[in-house]
Design an enzyme around this catalytic site. Structure first.
Site, PDB file in Angstrom:
ATOM      1  N   LYS A  74       5.839  -2.633  -2.306  1.00  0.00           N
ATOM      2  CA  LYS A  74       4.475  -2.957  -2.763  1.00  0.00           C
ATOM      3  C   LYS A  74       4.542  -3.443  -4.219  1.00  0.00           C
ATOM      4  O   LYS A  74       5.481  -4.130  -4.577  1.00  0.00           O
ATOM      5  CB  LYS A  74       3.555  -1.744  -2.579  1.00  0.00           C
ATOM      6  CG  LYS A  74       3.683  -1.154  -1.167  1.00  0.00           C
ATOM      7  CD  LYS A  74       2.654  -0.132  -0.845  1.00  0.00           C
ATOM      8  CE  LYS A  74       2.909   0.376   0.573  1.00  0.00           C
ATOM      9  NZ  LYS A  74       1.828   1.162   1.109  1.00  0.00           N
TER      10      LYS A  74
ATOM     11  N   SER B 154       3.470   6.908   5.833  1.00  0.00           N
ATOM     12  CA  SER B 154       3.900   8.237   5.384  1.00  0.00           C
ATOM     13  C   SER B 154       5.217   8.711   6.010  1.00  0.00           C
ATOM     14  O   SER B 154       5.393   9.901   6.267  1.00  0.00           O
ATOM     15  CB  SER B 154       2.793   9.267   5.603  1.00  0.00           C
ATOM     16  OG  SER B 154       1.665   8.950   4.802  1.00  0.00           O
TER      17      SER B 154
ATOM     18  N   GLU C  82       1.325   0.476  12.000  1.00  0.00           N
ATOM     19  CA  GLU C  82       0.979   1.273  10.827  1.00  0.00           C
ATOM     20  C   GLU C  82      -0.488   1.690  10.897  1.00  0.00           C
ATOM     21  O   GLU C  82      -1.371   0.884  10.560  1.00  0.00           O
ATOM     22  CB  GLU C  82       1.187   0.447   9.544  1.00  0.00           C
ATOM     23  CG  GLU C  82       2.618   0.011   9.331  1.00  0.00           C
ATOM     24  CD  GLU C  82       2.897  -0.203   7.850  1.00  0.00           C
ATOM     25  OE1 GLU C  82       3.790   0.473   7.337  1.00  0.00           O
ATOM     26  OE2 GLU C  82       2.208  -1.011   7.209  1.00  0.00           O
TER      27      GLU C  82
ATOM     28  N   HIS D  82       0.022  -6.878   6.579  1.00  0.00           N
ATOM     29  CA  HIS D  82      -0.037  -5.492   6.097  1.00  0.00           C
ATOM     30  C   HIS D  82      -1.504  -5.152   5.829  1.00  0.00           C
ATOM     31  O   HIS D  82      -2.251  -5.976   5.310  1.00  0.00           O
ATOM     32  CB  HIS D  82       0.797  -5.331   4.822  1.00  0.00           C
ATOM     33  CG  HIS D  82       0.965  -3.900   4.442  1.00  0.00           C
ATOM     34  ND1 HIS D  82      -0.057  -3.160   3.892  1.00  0.00           N
ATOM     35  CD2 HIS D  82       2.006  -3.048   4.594  1.00  0.00           C
ATOM     36  CE1 HIS D  82       0.356  -1.920   3.701  1.00  0.00           C
ATOM     37  NE2 HIS D  82       1.607  -1.826   4.122  1.00  0.00           N
TER      38      HIS D  82
ATOM     39  N   ASN E 286       9.394  -1.174   1.758  1.00  0.00           N
ATOM     40  CA  ASN E 286       8.296  -1.988   1.207  1.00  0.00           C
ATOM     41  C   ASN E 286       7.899  -1.388  -0.144  1.00  0.00           C
ATOM     42  O   ASN E 286       7.265  -0.339  -0.194  1.00  0.00           O
ATOM     43  CB  ASN E 286       7.112  -1.970   2.183  1.00  0.00           C
ATOM     44  CG  ASN E 286       5.880  -2.634   1.590  1.00  0.00           C
ATOM     45  OD1 ASN E 286       5.968  -3.389   0.630  1.00  0.00           O
ATOM     46  ND2 ASN E 286       4.722  -2.357   2.175  1.00  0.00           N
TER      47      ASN E 286
ATOM     48  N   GLU F 113      -3.001  -3.510   3.632  1.00  0.00           N
ATOM     49  CA  GLU F 113      -3.454  -3.686   2.239  1.00  0.00           C
ATOM     50  C   GLU F 113      -3.746  -5.161   1.964  1.00  0.00           C
ATOM     51  O   GLU F 113      -4.698  -5.507   1.260  1.00  0.00           O
ATOM     52  CB  GLU F 113      -2.393  -3.126   1.276  1.00  0.00           C
ATOM     53  CG  GLU F 113      -2.362  -1.603   1.311  1.00  0.00           C
ATOM     54  CD  GLU F 113      -1.045  -0.971   0.876  1.00  0.00           C
ATOM     55  OE1 GLU F 113      -0.160  -1.692   0.362  1.00  0.00           O
ATOM     56  OE2 GLU F 113      -0.899   0.254   1.068  1.00  0.00           O
TER      57      GLU F 113
ATOM     58  N   GLY G 204       0.280   5.895   2.924  1.00  0.00           N
ATOM     59  CA  GLY G 204       0.132   6.502   1.599  1.00  0.00           C
ATOM     60  C   GLY G 204      -0.676   7.789   1.584  1.00  0.00           C
ATOM     61  O   GLY G 204      -1.016   8.299   0.514  1.00  0.00           O
TER      62      GLY G 204
HETATM   63  P1  PGA Z   1       3.828   4.590   2.911  1.00  0.00           P
HETATM   64  O1  PGA Z   1       3.530   3.028   3.101  1.00  0.00           O
HETATM   65  O2  PGA Z   1       5.196   4.840   3.482  1.00  0.00           O
HETATM   66  O3  PGA Z   1       3.778   4.790   1.424  1.00  0.00           O
HETATM   67  O4  PGA Z   1       2.766   5.324   3.651  1.00  0.00           O
HETATM   68  C1  PGA Z   1       3.936   2.356   4.266  1.00  0.00           C
HETATM   69  C2  PGA Z   1       3.489   0.929   4.215  1.00  0.00           C
HETATM   70  O5  PGA Z   1       2.397   0.663   3.680  1.00  0.00           O
HETATM   71  O6  PGA Z   1       4.180   0.030   4.688  1.00  0.00           O
END
Ligand code: PGA
Length: 248
Positions: free
Chosen positions: A6, A207, A162, A92, A4, A94, A168
């Site tokens: 983003k 992460s 998640e 997601h 992903n 976000e 992140g």
């Molecule tokens: P990250 O993001 O691996 O940077 O923690 C995962 C995600 O948001 O799908």
């Protein structure tokens, strides 16, 4: 295994990523699926940049809760499919936060995805406050309950667990916590009144990086990973996909 991106990258980065990944994954066992989710603006280019015989499917990062109409800036499931996406992330955290999506909205998006022929990758997860209050399972139950009607359709779908606080942040739950949550999610789908013919894969996200991927992927109830920042590097992402392949 899902990358992903983003809101990162550009055309050159998308092409270089696919070049790197395709070169390393062409002998990947067919039981492993790989999905790359670039920004929507780069989906078509990503589809075109794949090498012949590429094992990488292209996914969108979001879709509208509507199918068409006067929704400036929105992109429908059908439009994502039209430009070559075969998968889409829905819910997601976000996106849930930025667009104030409810659990019902996420279920609607998943239904639209299926109608358009896309496989929805439905993201669920608890907040830091819910985790701290040991409310993880009840928070997930509420998000899962909204998905029951979609799950009963017996069409392909994927769940990504998640934890919001792990995205992140460099923090991850303990492996035993991940295993407990994944087993709980599997039990939810197994317990549906009209059970599905095919099991819903449950991926872990938050992460994941080269240094912890193998330990997480080795957990019995973990069926893959959704990887954000560590997927921006094609070599790192390919190494995590190959780690998954070595375990199955
Ligand atoms: P990250 O993001 O691996 O940077 O923690 C995962 C995600 O948001 O799908």
């Amino acid at each position: 295994m899902i990358a992903n991106w983003k809101m990162h990258g550009n055309l050159a980065a998308v092409r270089s990523f696919l070049h790197t990944v395709d070169a390393q994954l062409w002998r990947l066992p067919t039981r492993i699926s790989v999905v790359f989710c670039p920004p929507a603006s780069h989906i078509h280019a990503a589809c075109m940049a794949r090498s012949p015989g590429s094992r990488v499917a292209i996914g969108a990062q979001s879709i509208s809760t509507h199918t068409q109409g006067a929704y400036t800036g929105e992109i429908s499931a059908e439009m994502q499919a039209d430009i070559g996406a075969t998968h889409v992330l829905v819910g997601h955290s976000e996106d849930r936060i930025a667009r104030q999506l409810t659990d019902a909205d996420v279920a609607t998006q998943a239904a639209h995805a299926l109608e358009a022929g896309l496989t929805p990758i439905i993201c669920i997860g608890e907040s830091q406050a819910q985790y701290d209050a040991t409310q993880t399972l009840s928070a997930l139950d509420a998000q899962l309950a909204a998905l029951a009607a979609v799950a009963k359709r017996n069409q392909p779908m994927v769940i990504a667990y998640e934890p919001v606080w792990a995205i992140g942040s460099g923090k991850t739950p303990q492996p035993a916590e991940i295993e407990t949550v994944h087993a709980h999610i599997h039990a939810f789908f197994d317990g549906l009144k009209e059970p599905r013919d095919t099991r819903v894969p449950v991926l872990y996200g938050g992460s994941v990086k080269s240094t912890n991927a193998k330990e997480i992927l080795a957990l019995p109830s973990v069926n893959g990973a959704l990887i954000g920042s560590a997927s921006l590097n094609g070599d790192d992402f390919a190494s995590m996909v190959l780690a998954a392949a070595s375990l199955t």
